[in-house]
Design a protein around this motif. Structure first.
Motif, mmCIF file in Angstrom:
data_model
loop_
_atom_site.group_PDB
_atom_site.id
_atom_site.type_symbol
_atom_site.label_atom_id
_atom_site.label_comp_id
_atom_site.label_asym_id
_atom_site.label_seq_id
_atom_site.Cartn_x
_atom_site.Cartn_y
_atom_site.Cartn_z
ATOM 1 N N LYS A 128 -142.525 -62.258 -5.061
ATOM 2 C CA LYS A 128 -143.135 -63.391 -4.364
ATOM 3 C C LYS A 128 -144.469 -63.794 -4.996
ATOM 4 O O LYS A 128 -144.801 -64.978 -5.044
ATOM 5 C CB LYS A 128 -143.324 -63.065 -2.888
ATOM 6 C CG LYS A 128 -143.672 -64.279 -2.058
ATOM 7 C CD LYS A 128 -143.569 -63.986 -0.586
ATOM 8 C CE LYS A 128 -143.523 -65.292 0.164
ATOM 9 N NZ LYS A 128 -142.974 -65.153 1.487
ATOM 10 N N SER A 129 -145.228 -62.827 -5.500
ATOM 11 C CA SER A 129 -146.524 -63.168 -6.098
ATOM 12 C C SER A 129 -146.377 -63.940 -7.409
ATOM 13 O O SER A 129 -147.314 -64.597 -7.848
ATOM 14 C CB SER A 129 -147.369 -61.902 -6.308
ATOM 15 O OG SER A 129 -146.840 -61.085 -7.327
ATOM 16 N N TRP A 130 -145.207 -63.875 -8.031
ATOM 17 C CA TRP A 130 -144.952 -64.637 -9.255
ATOM 18 C C TRP A 130 -144.641 -66.108 -8.958
ATOM 19 O O TRP A 130 -144.729 -66.945 -9.851
ATOM 20 C CB TRP A 130 -143.806 -64.024 -10.042
ATOM 21 C CG TRP A 130 -144.198 -62.827 -10.836
ATOM 22 C CD1 TRP A 130 -143.996 -61.519 -10.511
ATOM 23 C CD2 TRP A 130 -144.856 -62.823 -12.100
ATOM 24 N NE1 TRP A 130 -144.503 -60.705 -11.487
ATOM 25 C CE2 TRP A 130 -145.028 -61.470 -12.482
ATOM 26 C CE3 TRP A 130 -145.329 -63.825 -12.950
ATOM 27 C CZ2 TRP A 130 -145.643 -61.109 -13.673
ATOM 28 C CZ3 TRP A 130 -145.943 -63.452 -14.144
ATOM 29 C CH2 TRP A 130 -146.098 -62.117 -14.487
ATOM 30 N N ASN A 131 -144.259 -66.427 -7.718
ATOM 31 C CA ASN A 131 -143.841 -67.800 -7.406
ATOM 32 C C ASN A 131 -144.847 -68.864 -7.830
ATOM 33 O O ASN A 131 -144.472 -69.823 -8.507
ATOM 34 C CB ASN A 131 -143.519 -67.946 -5.910
ATOM 35 C CG ASN A 131 -142.215 -67.299 -5.520
ATOM 36 O OD1 ASN A 131 -141.470 -66.801 -6.358
ATOM 37 N ND2 ASN A 131 -141.928 -67.295 -4.234
ATOM 38 N N PRO A 132 -146.144 -68.761 -7.470
ATOM 39 C CA PRO A 132 -147.070 -69.829 -7.872
ATOM 40 C C PRO A 132 -147.237 -69.929 -9.385
ATOM 41 O O PRO A 132 -147.416 -71.021 -9.923
ATOM 42 C CB PRO A 132 -148.384 -69.469 -7.190
ATOM 43 C CG PRO A 132 -148.204 -68.168 -6.512
ATOM 44 C CD PRO A 132 -146.775 -67.772 -6.608
#
Length: 143
Positions: A128-132
């Protein structure tokens, strides 16, 4: 939203995405205007097997078994779930549109991955932290 991705047989203006959770997230953020899918036939599909031993590394290709395909799809679905993205429909190969002006499909995909990897999220990265990061890089390449 995955059902909005066109089913088509891509031409040379498309590059096959790897069967990884990261590439599935790339497809999600690239959107239906930049991604298409083609039914997977299963015939002739191979998996790369790398065996490292004291005497060196051996690379060979073996037929992809049905159980391997299921395992790969399960792993991708789990990664997408951890990223807060719904599972993809199964049974497809996924392709990314290569923007005009790129040298080659392979160089485009390499550039995309390099730009993502040079801007990792802070702390211990999670899917999820890779999404942006992925959303920004993909957006920049298609703007």
């Amino acid at each position: 939203m995955w059902n909005d991705f066109e089913i088509a047989e891509p031409d040379d203006n498309w590059v096959l995405l790897e069967e990884t959770g990261r590439d599935a997230i790339i497809a999600w953020f690239a959107g239906p205007e930049n991604v298409c899918r083609a039914p997977r036939s299963g015939e002739g599909e191979k998996v790369r097997v790398t065996v490292s031993q004291a005497g060196g590394t051996e690379v060979r290709y073996e037929p992809l078994a049905d159980r391997d395909r299921v395992t790969a799809e399960d792993s991708i679905d789990e990664y997408l779930s951890d990223a807060g993205i719904p599972a993809r429909p199964r049974g497809y190969r996924w392709f990314l549109r290569v923007p005009a002006g790129c040298d080659s499909p392979g160089s485009f995909l390499s550039t995309l991955h390099r730009k993502i990897n040079t801007a990792p999220p802070a702390g211990s990265p999670t899917p999820k932290s890779w999404n942006p990061v992925i959303q920004r890089v993909v957006g920049d390449l298609y703007s």
